[in-house]
Structure formats: C-alpha cells, structure tokens
Design a protein around this motif. Structure first.
Motif, PDB file in Angstrom:
ATOM      1  N   PRO A  34      70.747 103.247  80.772  1.00 32.55           N
ATOM      2  CA  PRO A  34      70.839 103.577  79.349  1.00 32.55           C
ATOM      3  C   PRO A  34      70.066 104.863  79.042  1.00 32.55           C
ATOM      4  CG  PRO A  34      69.110 101.972  79.671  1.00 32.55           C
ATOM      5  CD  PRO A  34      69.722 102.223  81.037  1.00 32.55           C
ATOM      6  N   PHE A  35      70.306 105.399  77.855  1.00 34.48           N
ATOM      7  CA  PHE A  35      69.519 106.532  77.343  1.00 34.48           C
ATOM      8  C   PHE A  35      69.495 107.691  78.336  1.00 34.48           C
ATOM      9  CE2 PHE A  35      67.312 102.460  76.183  1.00 34.48           C
ATOM     10  CZ  PHE A  35      67.896 102.328  74.925  1.00 34.48           C
ATOM     11  N   PHE A  38      76.636 109.771  87.225  1.00 34.96           N
ATOM     12  CA  PHE A  38      75.848 109.023  86.248  1.00 34.96           C
ATOM     13  C   PHE A  38      76.783 108.325  85.271  1.00 34.96           C
ATOM     14  CE2 PHE A  38      73.745 108.449  82.183  1.00 34.96           C
ATOM     15  CZ  PHE A  38      72.603 107.774  82.567  1.00 34.96           C
ATOM     16  N   VAL A  39      76.539 107.031  85.042  1.00 35.91           N
ATOM     17  CA  VAL A  39      77.316 106.234  84.096  1.00 35.91           C
ATOM     18  C   VAL A  39      76.361 105.700  83.031  1.00 35.91           C
ATOM     19  CG1 VAL A  39      78.773 104.204  83.784  1.00 35.91           C
ATOM     20  CG2 VAL A  39      78.965 105.576  85.878  1.00 35.91           C
ATOM     21  N   GLY A  40      76.594 106.066  81.776  1.00 32.56           N
ATOM     22  CA  GLY A  40      75.742 105.601  80.701  1.00 32.56           C
ATOM     23  C   GLY A  40      75.987 104.142  80.357  1.00 32.56           C
ATOM     24  N   GLN A  41      74.898 103.419  80.086  1.00 30.35           N
ATOM     25  CA  GLN A  41      74.981 102.032  79.634  1.00 30.35           C
ATOM     26  C   GLN A  41      74.554 101.941  78.173  1.00 30.35           C
ATOM     27  OE1 GLN A  41      72.203 100.221  82.444  1.00 30.35           O
ATOM     28  NE2 GLN A  41      73.892  99.014  83.312  1.00 30.35           N
ATOM     29  N   THR A  42      75.078 100.967  77.454  1.00 31.23           N
ATOM     30  CA  THR A  42      74.529 100.640  76.145  1.00 31.23           C
ATOM     31  C   THR A  42      73.214  99.885  76.351  1.00 31.23           C
ATOM     32  OG1 THR A  42      75.589  98.473  75.978  1.00 31.23           O
ATOM     33  CG2 THR A  42      76.861 100.405  75.237  1.00 31.23           C
ATOM     34  N   ARG A  43      72.432  99.800  75.276  1.00 28.62           N
ATOM     35  CA  ARG A  43      71.187  99.039  75.361  1.00 28.62           C
ATOM     36  C   ARG A  43      71.468  97.591  75.741  1.00 28.62           C
ATOM     37  NH1 ARG A  43      65.789  99.315  72.669  1.00 28.62           N
ATOM     38  NH2 ARG A  43      64.963  97.178  72.727  1.00 28.62           N
ATOM     39  N   GLU A  44      72.505  97.004  75.175  1.00 31.12           N
ATOM     40  CA  GLU A  44      72.800  95.601  75.458  1.00 31.12           C
ATOM     41  C   GLU A  44      73.269  95.402  76.895  1.00 31.12           C
ATOM     42  OE1 GLU A  44      72.006  92.876  73.776  1.00 31.12           O
ATOM     43  OE2 GLU A  44      70.964  94.376  72.562  1.00 31.12           O
ATOM     44  N   GLU A  45      74.038  96.350  77.427  1.00 32.72           N
ATOM     45  CA  GLU A  45      74.438  96.254  78.833  1.00 32.72           C
ATOM     46  C   GLU A  45      73.214  96.323  79.741  1.00 32.72           C
ATOM     47  OE1 GLU A  45      78.917  98.278  78.680  1.00 32.72           O
ATOM     48  OE2 GLU A  45      77.128  99.547  78.948  1.00 32.72           O
ATOM     49  N   LEU A  90      62.850  98.763  77.291  1.00 32.62           N
ATOM     50  CA  LEU A  90      63.960  99.481  76.676  1.00 32.62           C
ATOM     51  C   LEU A  90      63.489 100.332  75.502  1.00 32.62           C
ATOM     52  CD1 LEU A  90      66.704  96.725  76.841  1.00 32.62           C
ATOM     53  CD2 LEU A  90      66.752  98.918  78.041  1.00 32.62           C
ATOM     54  N   ASP A  91      62.500  99.844  74.749  1.00 31.13           N
ATOM     55  CA  ASP A  91      61.931 100.655  73.673  1.00 31.13           C
ATOM     56  C   ASP A  91      61.299 101.930  74.233  1.00 31.13           C
ATOM     57  OD1 ASP A  91      62.701  98.801  71.786  1.00 31.13           O
ATOM     58  OD2 ASP A  91      60.728  97.847  71.647  1.00 31.13           O
ATOM     59  N   GLY A  94      64.139 104.298  75.468  1.00 31.65           N
ATOM     60  CA  GLY A  94      65.033 104.838  74.455  1.00 31.65           C
ATOM     61  C   GLY A  94      64.348 105.543  73.307  1.00 31.65           C
ATOM     62  N   ALA A  95      63.118 105.137  72.993  1.00 30.42           N
ATOM     63  CA  ALA A  95      62.393 105.729  71.863  1.00 30.42           C
ATOM     64  C   ALA A  95      60.924 105.880  72.225  1.00 30.42           C
ATOM     65  CB  ALA A  95      62.561 104.868  70.611  1.00 30.42           C
ATOM     66  N   PRO A  96      60.620 106.742  73.203  1.00 30.58           N
ATOM     67  CA  PRO A  96      59.220 106.902  73.617  1.00 30.58           C
ATOM     68  C   PRO A  96      58.355 107.456  72.493  1.00 30.58           C
ATOM     69  CG  PRO A  96      60.634 108.573  74.632  1.00 30.58           C
ATOM     70  CD  PRO A  96      61.534 107.599  73.974  1.00 30.58           C
ATOM     71  N   THR A  97      57.114 107.018  72.475  1.00 34.42           N
ATOM     72  CA  THR A  97      56.153 107.535  71.506  1.00 34.42           C
ATOM     73  C   THR A  97      55.729 108.946  71.914  1.00 34.42           C
ATOM     74  OG1 THR A  97      54.211 106.752  72.702  1.00 34.42           O
ATOM     75  CG2 THR A  97      55.267 105.190  71.189  1.00 34.42           C
ATOM     76  N   PRO A  98      55.124 109.710  71.002  1.00 35.11           N
ATOM     77  CA  PRO A  98      54.619 111.035  71.395  1.00 35.11           C
ATOM     78  C   PRO A  98      53.664 110.980  72.578  1.00 35.11           C
ATOM     79  CG  PRO A  98      54.646 110.833  69.004  1.00 35.11           C
ATOM     80  CD  PRO A  98      54.989 109.470  69.548  1.00 35.11           C
ATOM     81  N   GLU A  99      52.841 109.928  72.643  1.00 30.12           N
ATOM     82  CA  GLU A  99      51.896 109.814  73.764  1.00 30.12           C
ATOM     83  C   GLU A  99      52.630 109.601  75.088  1.00 30.12           C
ATOM     84  OE1 GLU A  99      51.742 108.076  70.985  1.00 30.12           O
ATOM     85  OE2 GLU A  99      49.885 108.719  70.003  1.00 30.12           O
ATOM     86  N   GLU A 100      53.739 108.855  75.051  1.00 28.27           N
ATOM     87  CA  GLU A 100      54.503 108.586  76.274  1.00 28.27           C
ATOM     88  C   GLU A 100      55.275 109.811  76.752  1.00 28.27           C
ATOM     89  OE1 GLU A 100      55.085 103.805  75.423  1.00 28.27           O
ATOM     90  OE2 GLU A 100      56.556 105.257  74.677  1.00 28.27           O
ATOM     91  N   LEU A 101      55.366 110.824  75.929  1.00 33.94           N
ATOM     92  CA  LEU A 101      56.075 112.051  76.301  1.00 33.94           C
ATOM     93  C   LEU A 101      55.142 113.133  76.845  1.00 33.94           C
ATOM     94  CD1 LEU A 101      58.501 112.272  73.236  1.00 33.94           C
ATOM     95  CD2 LEU A 101      59.110 111.688  75.590  1.00 33.94           C
TER      96      LEU A 101
END
Length: 281
Positions: free
Chosen positions: A157-158, A216-223, A241-242, A245-252
C-alpha cells in the motif's frame, strides 16, 4: 563479555558478527539458536526473554547486555525480572533496542506504551543505560522475497509515501559503540536511514540489485490489512498502516543519530538490496 539477546534477528545477528569480528567475548542467545547461527568462538545459549529464569546462565560473567524489546511479544516480557537477573549477575550496562514509536506513537499500545514501559524499567534498573529507537527497517522488504523470486512482483500500500527506513547493520553498529562506551550513558537515540524512499522506489532498487525489473502493484489499505492480519496482531497492523500511509513529521526525519554515534553516514536501501540480492533471485 557482551550478551546479545535476539541474536538470530535482523539486528542481533549483525551485532554478534560485528562484536566477534572485533575480538570481543560474546554470548548470543535466542529461543532457538545453534552453532550455525553464530561466528566461530561465540558462546551461544538458548533462552527465552519471556522467561527471566532462563537467562540466568546467559548472564554469567557478563558485563553488558544488548536487550531487544521483544517486538510483537513485548507485552509478554517481565522487564524488571530480566534486569534483576542481569544485575544479580553483575551486568553493569544495558543497551535497549526500543522503537521510534515511543516518541511518534506514544498512545499506541503496540508501538508506544509497551515499549515505554520497558524503557522505564531499564532506566530504573540501576545499570548504566542507552536506548536505541529505530524507525522502520530496510529488512522489512524481506516480506517481498517470495513474490519477487517467483513473480518479480511487489505488492504494497501507499506506493508513493516515503519513509527513512534504516539498515539493521547500522543499528548494530550503533549498538556496538554504545555497549562499549560510557559517553552514551543516559542517552536515547532515534535512528533513521539517510533518505526517504517509497515502496515503489524500494521495489525498483531490488530489481536493480538482481538485474531484472520488479513490477510494483499498489494495494488498498484494506487489502494490505487483510494480508498483514495473517501474521500480526490487529492493533499492530492498524498502527503500522498509519505509519506507512500518514507518517508524522518526526517519522519523516532522515539521517537521525547514526553518523553522530558511529562517525559514518547510514547505509541506503540500495546498499542493503545489493548485499541481500541473493534472497530475491
């Protein structure tokens, strides 16, 4: 003597090799370790971190301990029991492999609260301590090894969200320095790789390493969630998954602490892929 727990894992295996190559006395331990898992001359003993009594022989003669936080089994650990056994054996220094989630996902039971409780036990142990908090590992890409070998395909995903994943060998190098040095007492280091890479870019790097294109094959979050639930607890899946898909500024934030501690920059994902290309061929 250094004790390395989780010695057959991605970080522990690299740490045992690094310490042994430098001529250090090492005891390597995990639930199912054998002589084939360690370099010649390394003492190896089976023990279970969820059973503190099984560690007493492991700690005999040890000066310093590299303690894994237990990963998916972290909630089963009795960290105070482990550290009491280490202290009774004379272990004076502890380096804990924790998680960046203690800082970035403090409300998550799987990534934050359990890891924080283990960190607190280390701080209260009476030993000199250093805490290592890595983000995601380059070696998480090993989950793609079978589909790359059989179909030259990666599904994730993502696909265009980047994270600064880190080489387990870099974590091991930081651990080796901090196990030896008093200059790192009372420090907690967040550790990340040198640059953001996306799942799509990591698939391309694996293809370059093996000399064949990888699709590369994209997956949905649910997949992705359905697939991950086959081998992860549900809360771990959702928090992972969070992060993906949505990393915090610190995680980047890339390039955290590795060069400060070791004196050299962290290895790239492409470096890791080239070293492990045989696993994907």
């Amino acid at each position: 003597m250094f004790v390395v727990t989780g010695a057959t894992g991605n970080v522990g295996r690299e740490l045992v090799r690094a310490l042994a190559a430098d001529g250090e006395r090492v005891t390597a331990t995990s639930r199912a370790i054998s002589a084939a898992d360690v370099p010649e001359g390394v003492r190896h003993l089976r023990a279970d971190l969820t059973d503190a009594d099984s560690l007493r022989e492991v700690f005999d003669g040890a000066d310093a301990l590299f303690l894994q936080n237990g990963g998916a089994s972290a909630h089963l650990l009795n960290p105070h029991g482990i550290l009491d056994a280490a202290k009774a054996a004379g272990v004076g220094r502890v380096v804990l492999l924790s998680s960046q989630g203690v800082v970035t996902r403090p409300r998550s039971a799987s990534h934050g609260r359990v890891a924080r409780a283990i960190e607190d036990a280390v701080r209260q142990s009476g030993a000199d301590w250093t805490i290592l908090r890595p983000g995601g590992f380059h070696s998480n890409a090993l989950a793609w090894a079978e589909p790359v070998r059989t179909r030259r395909t990666v599904a994730a995903p993502f696909g265009d969200v980047g994270l600064p994943t880190i080489d387990p060998a870099d974590i091991a190098d930081v651990a080796a320095v901090t196990l030896r040095g008093a200059g790192h007492n009372g420090r907690a280091y967040e550790l990340t790789g040198p640059a953001l890479t996306t799942p799509r870019q990591r698939a391309e790097a694996i293809g370059e390493a093996i000399g064949e294109p990888v699709r590369f094959v994209g997956q949905t979050r649910e997949e992705a969630r359905a697939q991950m639930r086959q081998f992860m607890p549900e809360e771990v899946v959702d928090t992972t998954l969070d992060i993906l898909g949505a990393p915090t500024p610190e995680e980047l934030r890339a390039g955290l602490a590795v060069e400060d501690v070791t004196g050299r920059p962290p290895r790239t994902f492409a470096d890791w892929a080239r070293r492990h290309a045989a696993l994907f061929r």
